[in-house]
Design an enzyme around this catalytic site. Sequence first.
Site, mmCIF file in Angstrom:
data_model
loop_
_atom_site.group_PDB
_atom_site.id
_atom_site.type_symbol
_atom_site.label_atom_id
_atom_site.label_comp_id
_atom_site.label_asym_id
_atom_site.label_seq_id
_atom_site.Cartn_x
_atom_site.Cartn_y
_atom_site.Cartn_z
ATOM 1 N N THR A 70 5.118 11.197 7.516
ATOM 2 C CA THR A 70 5.362 11.087 8.949
ATOM 3 C C THR A 70 6.760 11.566 9.334
ATOM 4 O O THR A 70 7.686 11.519 8.511
ATOM 5 C CB THR A 70 5.198 9.612 9.373
ATOM 6 O OG1 THR A 70 5.616 9.459 10.721
ATOM 7 C CG2 THR A 70 6.041 8.681 8.510
ATOM 8 N N ASP A 71 6.912 11.933 10.612
ATOM 9 C CA ASP A 71 8.250 12.285 11.107
ATOM 10 C C ASP A 71 9.126 11.050 11.305
ATOM 11 O O ASP A 71 10.344 11.174 11.485
ATOM 12 C CB ASP A 71 8.136 13.073 12.428
ATOM 13 C CG ASP A 71 7.436 12.332 13.549
ATOM 14 O OD1 ASP A 71 6.993 11.182 13.335
ATOM 15 O OD2 ASP A 71 7.331 12.887 14.657
ATOM 16 N N GLU A 72 8.511 9.848 11.253
ATOM 17 C CA GLU A 72 9.301 8.627 11.510
ATOM 18 C C GLU A 72 10.355 8.390 10.430
ATOM 19 O O GLU A 72 11.285 7.617 10.642
ATOM 20 C CB GLU A 72 8.383 7.404 11.618
ATOM 21 C CG GLU A 72 7.393 7.542 12.744
ATOM 22 C CD GLU A 72 6.907 6.215 13.326
ATOM 23 O OE1 GLU A 72 7.458 5.163 13.003
ATOM 24 O OE2 GLU A 72 5.972 6.275 14.133
ATOM 25 N N THR A 104 0.827 -1.211 0.000
ATOM 26 C CA THR A 104 0.000 0.000 0.000
ATOM 27 C C THR A 104 0.862 1.262 0.000
ATOM 28 O O THR A 104 0.634 2.181 -0.795
ATOM 29 C CB THR A 104 -0.945 -0.002 1.217
ATOM 30 O OG1 THR A 104 -1.946 -0.982 0.983
ATOM 31 C CG2 THR A 104 -1.607 1.353 1.419
ATOM 32 N N LYS A 138 7.187 4.476 4.261
ATOM 33 C CA LYS A 138 6.776 5.882 4.095
ATOM 34 C C LYS A 138 7.921 6.688 3.470
ATOM 35 O O LYS A 138 7.692 7.563 2.632
ATOM 36 C CB LYS A 138 6.367 6.491 5.437
ATOM 37 C CG LYS A 138 5.082 5.932 6.026
ATOM 38 C CD LYS A 138 3.828 6.194 5.200
ATOM 39 C CE LYS A 138 3.421 7.657 5.162
ATOM 40 N NZ LYS A 138 2.084 7.825 4.521
ATOM 41 N N TYR A 154 7.507 0.130 8.613
ATOM 42 C CA TYR A 154 6.544 1.212 8.336
ATOM 43 C C TYR A 154 7.264 2.484 7.895
ATOM 44 O O TYR A 154 6.950 3.072 6.857
ATOM 45 C CB TYR A 154 5.687 1.495 9.584
ATOM 46 C CG TYR A 154 4.971 2.831 9.520
ATOM 47 C CD1 TYR A 154 3.920 3.041 8.635
ATOM 48 C CD2 TYR A 154 5.374 3.905 10.334
ATOM 49 C CE1 TYR A 154 3.282 4.279 8.561
ATOM 50 C CE2 TYR A 154 4.738 5.138 10.265
ATOM 51 C CZ TYR A 154 3.688 5.326 9.383
ATOM 52 O OH TYR A 154 3.063 6.547 9.300
ATOM 53 N N ASN A 203 3.117 12.517 15.972
ATOM 54 C CA ASN A 203 2.015 11.656 16.442
ATOM 55 C C ASN A 203 0.714 12.426 16.633
ATOM 56 O O ASN A 203 0.671 13.401 17.378
ATOM 57 C CB ASN A 203 2.364 11.029 17.791
ATOM 58 C CG ASN A 203 3.397 9.939 17.668
ATOM 59 O OD1 ASN A 203 4.520 10.205 17.233
ATOM 60 N ND2 ASN A 203 3.042 8.735 18.030
ATOM 61 N N PRO A 219 10.784 -3.970 19.081
ATOM 62 C CA PRO A 219 12.112 -4.047 18.459
ATOM 63 C C PRO A 219 12.409 -2.768 17.671
ATOM 64 O O PRO A 219 11.534 -2.255 16.963
ATOM 65 C CB PRO A 219 12.004 -5.242 17.504
ATOM 66 C CG PRO A 219 10.805 -6.010 17.945
ATOM 67 C CD PRO A 219 9.888 -5.035 18.615
#
Length: 361
Positions: free
Chosen positions: A137-139, A103, A167, A163, A192, A296
């Site tokens: 996202t900031d991730e 996706t 992104k 994830y 978040n 993890p």
Amino acid sequence: MPISDTILVTGGAGFIGSNFVLAWVETVGTPVVNLDALTYAGNPASLDCLSSDGRQLLVQGDICNAELVGSLLREHRPRAIVHFAAESHVDRSIVAPDAFIRTNVQGTFTLLEQAKSYWSGLSEADRWAFRFLHVSTDEVYGSLGAADPAFCETTPYAPNSPYAASKAASDHLVRAYYHTFGLPVLTTNCSNNYGPFQFPEKLIPLMILNALEGKPLPVYGDGANVRDWLYVRDHCSAIHAVLARGRIGETYNVGGNSERMNLDVVTAICDLLDEMSPDPRLGSRRKLVTFVKDRPGHDRRYAIDASKIARELGWTPAEQFESGLRRTVRWYLDHLDWVENVRTGAYLRWIEQNYKERLAT
Ligand code: NAD
Ligand code: DAU
């Protein structure tokens, strides 16, 4: 044929997407075509109040379906695409990453290809007006140490979970379609979110519902990981601002200026519920806090420097974390029917899979 004043939203039955669609209909009022696969995270009930409002058309479908995406673009001739659809839960990406690659990477690629083809056939004026806004996202920036400066738009990408990596890949594709083909894209990288309609697999709604029911509150690791919390309606207003006034090809970081340790968030929820829904059998809900096996690769700290969007577009968050959290707890207490509707068998199996072993050790 010219473009219309319609926008195509993907993933508009999910948490942020549904808040965005509701805010859009309320404040802008032009038509929204909402393409959503209605996975476990997509919930048409979040849009119930629009069921007899002709301004939102919910189409159940997959962003990986090029034919469907192309036909929606040709039929509705949107002036913009606002792309939320994604697999969004880090823990699920650790257990089963495949859907994230499909996706988030393949789906974004499909949308970009279809958008490029539609956009190329527009008149010059319409090509100038069209926008593809990618919600990220900031991730993608990885993890910060306690003393590191907050993420800014030029922070190098260093994604740490499947994830975040998916992104990051989608962000790179979006960037490439601007540089190579001139597609007028915008990207937002947000911290978040919390607020109404968030699926109760994520920290805040999970803890609200567990604490309400007197269940253990599973805090990963030492509970000292830090997230920068943003009330979801503030994220929606940031997306409005970027869509209306953002410079094409640019990325904008969006944050709540509300860094909090997970343990502090969880104890704040306990205290709010003790006040708003006291249960004499439970006493203080803080005693439900249970430290469990860590995630993890758990990123230690996220923090957003949102000065670019403030400077260029005049956007700042309106909600304070404490008042936003209170509103959110109130919302869940008032919408237990919505909660029951999403706590399906698949949800219960996920909870068992993610927490059984953690809580046993
Ligand atoms: P969510 O998981 O609540 O909703 C995702 C939505 O996408 C669901 O309605 C789902 O049915 C739909 N979807 C999934 N796969 C699809 C597919 N193949 N085709 C069409 N629809 C599909 O996610 P969310 O928390 O609302 O996040 C929305 C976006 O914002 C995501 O791109 C996410 O990466 C990003 N984001 C989220 C946060 C956050 O804190 N939640 C923060 C920053 C950025
Ligand atoms: O930063 C933006 C990201 O925020 C979004 O891109 C993601 O889509 C969104 O899910 C969110 O990711 P996080 O992993 O930060 O959110 P989550 O709610 O899963 O977890 C928040 C923090 O709480 C994190 O440090 C892990 C911890 N946690 C989470 C759960 C579900 C716990 O301690 N216990 C839990 O049961």
